[in-house]
Design a protein around this motif. Structure first.
Motif, PDB file in Angstrom:
ATOM      1  N   THR A   1      -3.538  -8.554   0.172  1.00 47.13           N
ATOM      2  CA  THR A   1      -3.709  -7.752  -1.038  1.00 47.13           C
ATOM      3  C   THR A   1      -2.546  -7.927  -1.999  1.00 47.13           C
ATOM      4  OG1 THR A   1      -4.979  -6.096   0.208  1.00 47.13           O
ATOM      5  CG2 THR A   1      -4.098  -5.431  -1.934  1.00 47.13           C
TER       6      THR A   1
ATOM      7  N   THR B   1      -2.395 -11.055  -5.037  1.00 46.93           N
ATOM      8  CA  THR B   1      -2.524 -10.486  -6.380  1.00 46.93           C
ATOM      9  C   THR B   1      -1.349 -10.886  -7.259  1.00 46.93           C
ATOM     10  OG1 THR B   1      -3.739  -8.589  -5.494  1.00 46.93           O
ATOM     11  CG2 THR B   1      -2.787  -8.352  -7.692  1.00 46.93           C
TER      12      THR B   1
ATOM     13  N   THR C   1      -1.882 -13.055 -10.576  1.00 49.34           N
ATOM     14  CA  THR C   1      -1.752 -12.370 -11.866  1.00 49.34           C
ATOM     15  C   THR C   1      -0.315 -12.221 -12.340  1.00 49.34           C
ATOM     16  OG1 THR C   1      -1.612 -10.142 -10.889  1.00 49.34           O
ATOM     17  CG2 THR C   1      -3.820 -11.043 -11.296  1.00 49.34           C
TER      18      THR C   1
ATOM     19  N   THR D   1      -8.126  -0.124 -17.519  1.00 48.00           N
ATOM     20  CA  THR D   1      -8.816  -1.263 -18.111  1.00 48.00           C
ATOM     21  C   THR D   1      -9.039  -1.006 -19.598  1.00 48.00           C
ATOM     22  OG1 THR D   1     -10.955  -0.278 -17.522  1.00 48.00           O
ATOM     23  CG2 THR D   1      -9.967  -1.820 -15.952  1.00 48.00           C
TER      24      THR D   1
ATOM     25  N   ASP E   1      -9.929  -4.644 -10.655  1.00 48.29           N
ATOM     26  CA  ASP E   1     -10.481  -5.501  -9.609  1.00 48.29           C
ATOM     27  C   ASP E   1     -11.779  -4.958  -9.026  1.00 48.29           C
ATOM     28  OD1 ASP E   1      -9.293  -3.352  -8.363  1.00 48.29           O
ATOM     29  OD2 ASP E   1      -8.447  -4.504  -6.714  1.00 48.29           O
ATOM     30  N   LYS E   2     -12.147  -3.717  -9.394  1.00 52.81           N
ATOM     31  CA  LYS E   2     -13.394  -3.122  -8.919  1.00 52.81           C
ATOM     32  C   LYS E   2     -14.525  -3.230  -9.940  1.00 52.81           C
ATOM     33  CE  LYS E   2     -12.230  -1.461  -4.829  1.00 52.81           C
ATOM     34  NZ  LYS E   2     -12.929  -1.856  -3.594  1.00 52.81           N
TER      35      LYS E   2
ATOM     36  N   SER F   1     -10.800 -12.636   0.281  1.00 53.99           N
ATOM     37  CA  SER F   1      -9.450 -12.372  -0.232  1.00 53.99           C
ATOM     38  C   SER F   1      -8.433 -13.394   0.283  1.00 53.99           C
ATOM     39  CB  SER F   1      -9.001 -10.958   0.163  1.00 53.99           C
ATOM     40  OG  SER F   1      -8.769 -10.862   1.564  1.00 53.99           O
TER      41      SER F   1
END
Length: 282
Positions: A97, A101, A105, A114, A159-160, A271
C-alpha cells in the motif's frame, strides 16, 4: 530531509520522512511499538545496519527531540525478527500500500479530497443510473454514501473512485432495481473457478515479487562485485537480463488469473503487479 508525515496503520501511527532521493525513513520508536520491541534503541542496535539509521529533530509533546529513523531495508530487518502477529500485516501494508503508492504518485496522501474533474466519471455513471432506472438523484447518491461509508461523494478517496464508478454501473445493470433502493450490493458476475484458492494465488504473486526483488538486487550489486573479483557477478547480471521479460509475463499472467479469484485476494494481487513490473524495468 523533508517534513515529517504521519501514516496510520490500523490503530497506530507511524511517523515518516522522505529524504532528498524520495526514499522513505520510518521513526524507529513507532515501528518498534507496532512490532512489539520493548526497547527500541536496543532493537535498532541489534538488528539494523548503521548505514540505514539516522537521527533528526522531531516535534513531540515534549518539544523538539532528536529521534531515530530507519530506512526501508532496516525496517524489513525489524519485521523479520519480530515475533508479534501484527508484523506480517504491517509488512503487507508497507509493501503493498504505502511504498507502491509513493513510487507511483510521489507521495502517500491520507484522506486527500478529490476535485470535481476527478469525479466526472462518477457523476456520469449516476446520471445513467437515474435515467435508466427512473430513481431520483438523492436515492442514487444515498446508495453510494452507504456503500462507501461517506457523507458526500467528495469524501470518497481518489483510489476508490474507480470502484465507486463500477458499483454504480453494477446498479444500472441490476435487473431488480426499478424506482427503488437496493438493500444490498448487486452480486458479482460469476467467474470460472480456479484450480487453486485465491490465497494460494496470492502466495504465488508474493513469491514472484520477492523473486523480482532478489533478481533486481543481484543486478544492482553485480558491478561492484565484479570489481572485487567475484566470479558470480556476471551471472547475477545475466540472470536479471534474461529474467526481466519472464517477470513481466508472470505479472500479466497473474493479472489475468486474478480476475477469477475472490475480490479480496484479487485486489491484493493486483496491488503487487505494478511493483513486479517496476522491478523488471530497465
Amino acid at each position: 530531509m523533508n517534513a515529517v508525515q504521519v501514516l496510520n496503520f490500523q490503530q497506530s501511527s507511524v511517523r515518516t520522512v522522505a529524504d532528498n532521493k524520495g526514499e522513505l525513513w520510518f521513526l524507529a520508536n513507532d515501528v518498534c511499538e507496532i512490532l512489539g520491541y520493548s526497547n527500541p534503541r536496543q532493537a535498532v542496535q541489534k538488528n539494523c545496519k548503521e548505514k540505514g539509521v539516522s537521527n533528526r529533530y522531531t516535534l513531540t509533546r515534549g518539544g523538539e527531540q532528536s529521534m531515530t529513523y530507519i530506512n526501508e531495508p532496516n525496517l524489513y530487518r525489524l519485521i523479520i525478527k519480530s515475533r508479534k502477529p501484527a508484523a506480517e500485516a504491517f509488512e503487507e501494508w508497507v509493501m503493498e500500500t504505502v511504498l507502491p503508492t509513493i513510487r507511483k504518485t510521489g507521495g502517500y496522501q491520507i484522506g486527500q479530497k478529490t476535485t470535481a474533474d476527478d469525479r466526472t466519471g462518477l457523476r456520469q455513471a449516476v446520471a445513467a443510473l437515474v435515467g435508466r432506472k427512473g430513481i431520483d438523484y438523492s436515492s442514487a447518491y444515498s446508495m453510494i454514501h452507504q456503500r462507501f461509508n461517506v457523507e458526500a461523494i467528495e469524501d470518497i478517496p481518489a483510489d476508490k473512485l474507480p470502484e465507486a464508478v463500477a458499483y454504480v454501473h453494477a446498479l444500472t445493470l441490476h435487473t431488480g432495481l426499478t424506482g427503488e433502493v437496493l438493500d444490498r450490493e448487486p452480486l458479482p458476475t460469476p467467474q470460472p473457478a480456479l484450480p487453486i484458492s485465491g490465497n494460494a494465488l496470492y502466495d504465488l504473486a508474493v513469491a514472484v515479487r520477492y523473486g523480482a526483488y532478489a533478481i533486481r538486487m543481484g543486478k544492482d550489486v553485480s558491478a561492484p562485485l565484479k570489481q572485487l573479483g567475484c566470479k558470480q557477478a556476471v551471472r547475477m547480471w545475466t540472470v536479471w537480463a534474461e529474467t526481466r521479460s519472464r517477470l513481466k509475463a508472470a505479472a500479466n499472467a497473474l493479472e489475468a488469473l486474478s480476475a477469477h479469484a475472490d475480490a479480496e485476494h484479487a485486489a491484493k494481487i493486483r496491488s503487487i503487479l505494478p511493483e513486479i513490473r517496476n522491478l523488471s524495468a530497465v
